[in-house]
Scaffold this motif. Structure first.
Motif, mmCIF file in Angstrom:
data_model
loop_
_atom_site.group_PDB
_atom_site.id
_atom_site.type_symbol
_atom_site.label_atom_id
_atom_site.label_comp_id
_atom_site.label_asym_id
_atom_site.label_seq_id
_atom_site.Cartn_x
_atom_site.Cartn_y
_atom_site.Cartn_z
ATOM 1 N N PHE A 81 -5.779 -1.094 2.279
ATOM 2 C CA PHE A 81 -6.481 -1.782 3.358
ATOM 3 C C PHE A 81 -6.429 -0.913 4.614
ATOM 4 O O PHE A 81 -5.470 -0.937 5.373
ATOM 5 C CB PHE A 81 -5.869 -3.164 3.624
ATOM 6 N N ASP A 82 -7.454 -0.100 4.795
ATOM 7 C CA ASP A 82 -7.588 0.704 6.001
ATOM 8 C C ASP A 82 -9.072 0.869 6.307
ATOM 9 O O ASP A 82 -9.925 0.340 5.600
ATOM 10 C CB ASP A 82 -6.876 2.056 5.859
ATOM 11 N N GLU A 110 -2.269 -3.554 -0.944
ATOM 12 C CA GLU A 110 -1.906 -3.468 0.475
ATOM 13 C C GLU A 110 -2.105 -2.066 1.057
ATOM 14 O O GLU A 110 -2.620 -1.910 2.158
ATOM 15 C CB GLU A 110 -0.460 -3.911 0.649
ATOM 16 N N LYS A 154 -12.023 -6.307 -1.546
ATOM 17 C CA LYS A 154 -12.500 -5.794 -0.253
ATOM 18 C C LYS A 154 -13.821 -5.100 -0.491
ATOM 19 O O LYS A 154 -14.019 -4.404 -1.444
ATOM 20 C CB LYS A 154 -11.501 -4.829 0.366
#
Length: 132
Positions: free
Chosen positions: A105-106, A102, A132
């Motif tokens: 996620f950027d 988590e 990702k």
């Protein structure tokens, strides 16, 4: 492959007596891999061990040198060589279920790789999943 390299290190530098303690065998392998990664400081950054992430604590996380790729490692000890793959898949599932990725996620991080690594004595099996 990475599992072959880890196997070679375990074979050459580790005795099965090294992890014959009352502590969880997983702890020994965690320390072992942390030692291996100390030799990678020129290609990785932001190395974290047992860092709070998502709904738990990821065993090992780090970024590549350019901070574009994230790696999450979850380590497990298998009951025998027969269930090394199954145990590595359980580690991947734990990463997903507990949302360890988590924080990565950027917009800066382009790739996130999850590695489930299972050990049985001097044997090692690695599963990888790109999320990702």
């Amino acid at each position: 492959t990475a599992s072959d390299k880890i196997y070679d290190l375990l074979l050459n530098y580790v005795s099965v007596r090294d992890f014959a303690t009352k502590a969880k065998p997983e702890n020994y392998y965690h320390g072992f891999l942390s030692g291996v990664f100390t030799n990678c400081s020129d290609s990785i950054s932001d190395y974290q061990s047992n860092s709070e992430s998502g709904d738990g604590y990821a065993d090992i996380t780090f970024l590549d040198r350019r901070k574009k790729k994230a790696v999450i490692l979850e380590l497990k000890t298998a009951q025998s060589t027969k269930n090394l793959k199954e145990t590595a898949l359980q580690a991947i599932k734990q990463i997903e279920d507990k949302r360890y990725a988590e924080e990565f996620f950027d917009d800066v991080i382009s790739d996130i790789y999850c590695y489930g690594i299972s050990f049985y004595q001097k044997n090692c099996y690695i599963e990888v999943k790109k999320i990702k």
